[in-house]
Write a protein that holds these residues in place. Sequence first.
Motif, PDB file in Angstrom:
ATOM      1  N   LEU A  85       0.985  -1.187  -0.104  1.00 31.54           N
ATOM      2  CA  LEU A  85      -0.051  -0.067   0.008  1.00 31.54           C
ATOM      3  C   LEU A  85       0.682   1.016  -0.090  1.00 31.54           C
ATOM      4  N   LEU A  86       1.905   1.266   0.824  1.00 28.83           N
ATOM      5  CA  LEU A  86       2.674   2.448   0.951  1.00 28.83           C
ATOM      6  C   LEU A  86       3.923   2.615   0.296  1.00 28.83           C
ATOM      7  N   LEU A  87       4.678   1.421   0.392  1.00 24.33           N
ATOM      8  CA  LEU A  87       6.040   1.420  -0.177  1.00 24.33           C
ATOM      9  C   LEU A  87       6.152   1.057  -1.696  1.00 24.33           C
ATOM     10  N   ASN A  88       5.189   0.287  -2.133  1.00 23.28           N
ATOM     11  CA  ASN A  88       5.285   0.040  -3.607  1.00 23.28           C
ATOM     12  C   ASN A  88       5.037   1.327  -4.542  1.00 23.28           C
ATOM     13  N   PRO A  89       4.617   2.531  -4.387  1.00 24.12           N
ATOM     14  CA  PRO A  89       4.392   3.515  -4.926  1.00 24.12           C
ATOM     15  C   PRO A  89       5.696   4.243  -4.847  1.00 24.12           C
ATOM     16  N   ALA A  90       6.268   4.241  -3.662  1.00 26.27           N
ATOM     17  CA  ALA A  90       7.723   4.945  -3.668  1.00 26.27           C
ATOM     18  C   ALA A  90       8.738   4.101  -4.159  1.00 26.27           C
ATOM     19  N   LEU A  91       8.637   2.894  -4.235  1.00 28.73           N
ATOM     20  CA  LEU A  91       9.639   1.901  -4.924  1.00 28.73           C
ATOM     21  C   LEU A  91       9.570   2.238  -6.300  1.00 28.73           C
ATOM     22  N   LYS A  92       8.416   2.142  -6.797  1.00 29.97           N
ATOM     23  CA  LYS A  92       8.328   2.216  -8.326  1.00 29.97           C
ATOM     24  C   LYS A  92       8.863   3.790  -8.752  1.00 29.97           C
ATOM     25  N   ALA A  93       8.683   4.601  -7.997  1.00 25.56           N
ATOM     26  CA  ALA A  93       9.276   5.912  -8.423  1.00 25.56           C
ATOM     27  C   ALA A  93      10.916   5.875  -8.193  1.00 25.56           C
ATOM     28  N   GLU A 109      13.408  -5.677  -1.381  1.00 25.99           N
ATOM     29  CA  GLU A 109      14.520  -6.524  -1.094  1.00 25.99           C
ATOM     30  C   GLU A 109      15.675  -6.103  -2.310  1.00 25.99           C
ATOM     31  N   LEU A 110      14.982  -5.640  -3.354  1.00 25.40           N
ATOM     32  CA  LEU A 110      16.125  -5.234  -4.575  1.00 25.40           C
ATOM     33  C   LEU A 110      16.556  -3.899  -4.514  1.00 25.40           C
ATOM     34  N   LEU A 111      16.241  -3.161  -3.567  1.00 23.88           N
ATOM     35  CA  LEU A 111      16.941  -1.765  -3.395  1.00 23.88           C
ATOM     36  C   LEU A 111      18.286  -2.163  -2.936  1.00 23.88           C
ATOM     37  N   SER A 112      19.023  -1.285  -3.696  1.00 22.15           N
ATOM     38  CA  SER A 112      20.491  -1.439  -3.356  1.00 22.15           C
ATOM     39  C   SER A 112      21.421  -0.263  -3.874  1.00 22.15           C
ATOM     40  N   TRP A 113      22.510  -0.057  -3.177  1.00 21.39           N
ATOM     41  CA  TRP A 113      23.394   1.272  -3.561  1.00 21.39           C
ATOM     42  C   TRP A 113      24.607   0.634  -3.844  1.00 21.39           C
ATOM     43  N   HIS A 114      25.355   0.599  -4.839  1.00 24.20           N
ATOM     44  CA  HIS A 114      26.688   0.285  -5.231  1.00 24.20           C
ATOM     45  C   HIS A 114      26.846  -1.063  -4.526  1.00 24.20           C
ATOM     46  N   GLY A 115      26.079  -2.046  -4.874  1.00 25.42           N
ATOM     47  CA  GLY A 115      26.175  -3.262  -4.432  1.00 25.42           C
ATOM     48  C   GLY A 115      25.590  -3.557  -2.902  1.00 25.42           C
ATOM     49  N   VAL A 116      25.286  -2.740  -2.086  1.00 27.20           N
ATOM     50  CA  VAL A 116      24.705  -2.744  -0.868  1.00 27.20           C
ATOM     51  C   VAL A 116      23.355  -2.976  -0.886  1.00 27.20           C
ATOM     52  N   MET A 117      22.923  -4.211  -0.456  1.00 32.87           N
ATOM     53  CA  MET A 117      21.226  -4.387  -0.461  1.00 32.87           C
ATOM     54  C   MET A 117      20.758  -3.840   0.826  1.00 32.87           C
ATOM     55  N   TYR A 118      20.123  -2.855   0.966  1.00 32.19           N
ATOM     56  CA  TYR A 118      19.672  -2.106   2.098  1.00 32.19           C
ATOM     57  C   TYR A 118      18.241  -2.292   2.180  1.00 32.19           C
ATOM     58  N   GLY A 119      17.632  -2.940   1.264  1.00 37.19           N
ATOM     59  CA  GLY A 119      16.114  -3.130   1.159  1.00 37.19           C
ATOM     60  C   GLY A 119      15.642  -3.797   2.172  1.00 37.19           C
ATOM     61  N   ASN A 120      16.286  -5.238   2.596  1.00 40.09           N
ATOM     62  CA  ASN A 120      15.995  -6.110   3.501  1.00 40.09           C
ATOM     63  C   ASN A 120      16.077  -5.123   4.732  1.00 40.09           C
TER      64      ASN A 120
END
Length: 123
Positions: free
Chosen positions: A44-52, A59-70
């Motif tokens: 409900l809340l995070l998917n719109p922000a994640l799509k943006a 879980e797929l959020l990452s920054w320079h190989g650091v998987m910070y989504g979890n």
Amino acid sequence: MGLVKEFKEFAFKGNVVDLAVAVIIGAAFGKIISSLVADVITPLLLNPALKAAGADKIELLSWHGVMYGNFLSAVISFLLVAIVLFLVIKAVNKTKKPEVEAAPAGPTKEEELLMEIRDLLKK
């Protein structure tokens, strides 16, 4: 036989049993909160922000190989657990009746006699 008796006394003390119940309830509560985050809040809340942000799943959020989504998911779960526990404890504390402090008891008969003797000795 003394060791078995000591173990029974330890294992069936109210504190140990209460702690065991609290751990079991806490584990179940943790599963409920995890489901709330994964199945309700994320869609409900995070998917719109994640799509943006260009990611389909947290879980797929990452920054320079650091998987910070979890990690973000765990932080959200922790915050929800903390908020709910705070509200539950606050509600429980409201239902508790404030303990009325007992008025200091007057002197016992023995103390009264001693005070009379003291007063007579002063005279």
